[in-house]
Design a protein around this motif. Structure first.
Motif, PDB file in Angstrom:
ATOM      1  N   LEU A  84     -78.965 -43.063  35.160  1.00  0.00           N
ATOM      2  CA  LEU A  84     -78.264 -44.528  35.397  1.00  0.00           C
ATOM      3  C   LEU A  84     -76.734 -44.192  34.920  1.00  0.00           C
ATOM      4  O   LEU A  84     -75.658 -45.065  35.425  1.00  0.00           O
ATOM      5  N   ASP A  85     -76.862 -43.270  34.171  1.00  0.00           N
ATOM      6  CA  ASP A  85     -75.587 -42.981  33.485  1.00  0.00           C
ATOM      7  C   ASP A  85     -74.021 -42.650  34.138  1.00  0.00           C
ATOM      8  O   ASP A  85     -73.151 -42.519  34.179  1.00  0.00           O
ATOM      9  N   ALA A  86     -75.140 -41.308  35.143  1.00  0.00           N
ATOM     10  CA  ALA A  86     -74.484 -40.855  35.650  1.00  0.00           C
ATOM     11  C   ALA A  86     -73.442 -41.290  37.058  1.00  0.00           C
ATOM     12  O   ALA A  86     -73.237 -42.197  37.220  1.00  0.00           O
ATOM     13  N   GLY A  87     -71.876 -41.096  36.975  1.00  0.00           N
ATOM     14  CA  GLY A  87     -71.463 -41.305  37.828  1.00  0.00           C
ATOM     15  C   GLY A  87     -70.168 -42.415  36.788  1.00  0.00           C
ATOM     16  O   GLY A  87     -69.537 -42.917  37.662  1.00  0.00           O
ATOM     17  N   GLU A  88     -70.137 -42.929  35.528  1.00  0.00           N
ATOM     18  CA  GLU A  88     -69.712 -44.124  35.244  1.00  0.00           C
ATOM     19  C   GLU A  88     -68.730 -43.096  34.760  1.00  0.00           C
ATOM     20  O   GLU A  88     -68.825 -41.781  34.046  1.00  0.00           O
ATOM     21  N   ILE A  89     -67.426 -44.023  34.358  1.00  0.00           N
ATOM     22  CA  ILE A  89     -66.313 -43.111  33.685  1.00  0.00           C
ATOM     23  C   ILE A  89     -65.957 -43.277  32.142  1.00  0.00           C
ATOM     24  O   ILE A  89     -65.764 -44.689  32.271  1.00  0.00           O
ATOM     25  N   VAL A  90     -65.451 -42.458  31.544  1.00  0.00           N
ATOM     26  CA  VAL A  90     -65.088 -42.655  30.063  1.00  0.00           C
ATOM     27  C   VAL A  90     -63.768 -42.130  30.204  1.00  0.00           C
ATOM     28  O   VAL A  90     -63.313 -40.867  30.047  1.00  0.00           O
ATOM     29  N   GLN A  91     -63.227 -42.707  28.715  1.00  0.00           N
ATOM     30  CA  GLN A  91     -61.767 -41.983  28.556  1.00  0.00           C
ATOM     31  C   GLN A  91     -62.132 -41.477  27.316  1.00  0.00           C
ATOM     32  O   GLN A  91     -62.161 -41.426  26.416  1.00  0.00           O
ATOM     33  N   VAL A  92     -61.009 -39.701  27.923  1.00  0.00           N
ATOM     34  CA  VAL A  92     -61.253 -38.995  26.429  1.00  0.00           C
ATOM     35  C   VAL A  92     -59.958 -39.008  25.953  1.00  0.00           C
ATOM     36  O   VAL A  92     -59.124 -38.685  26.380  1.00  0.00           O
TER      37      VAL A  92
END
Length: 140
Positions: A84-92
């Motif tokens: 379910l986490d696939a495709g979520e956007i995070v900030q690096v």
């Protein structure tokens, strides 16, 4: 004790151990043991009971193995029902020297690794998959 009772006790023990360990194959063997109990109730001898238990239990294990293998053959990143986490956007914000990054996701800090093994810079990244307790990221 009658043969059928022994088979039912063995089947129940297999189900209990399956519930404790989560090994679904034990449930299939428990079905085979139930078949042995039914064979005993039908009046078959000990060899007939063992044959019934082995054929039904072994057949159930083999059938489940192939069904399970076919059903979950897709990689985890292709099957969003499993990940379910696939495709979520995070900030690096920054990559460490060991090619990991600490990213804030779902209210906590996660360790992230780049998808290709080499960081593609900072900024927005998409979660490709979850590998253990690490997010595998690719640059957006």
């Amino acid at each position: 004790m009658a043969d059928a009772s022994t088979w039912w006790l063995l089947a129940g023990a297999a189900v209990v151990v399956e519930l404790v360990t989560g090994t679904f194959y034990l449930l299939m063997l428990g079905i085979g043991m139930a078949a042995g109990a039914l064979a005993a109730l039908a009046g078959l001898g000990q060899s007939g009971q063992l044959l019934a238990a082995a054929l039904v239990g072994g057949g159930a294990v083999v059938t489940w193995h192939f069904v399970h293998k076919r059903r979950f053959a897709q990689p985890s990143d292709a099957n969003t029902n499993m990940n379910l986490d696939a495709g979520e956007i995070v900030q690096v914000d920054a990559w460490a020297e060991d090619n990991t990054a600490a990213v804030r996701y779902r209210g906590t800090v996660w360790t992230a690794v780049p998808a290709g093994g080499t960081p593609q810079g900072t900024g927005l990244h998409k979660v490709r998959e979850l590998s253990g307790s690490r997010l595998v990221l690719e640059k957006v």
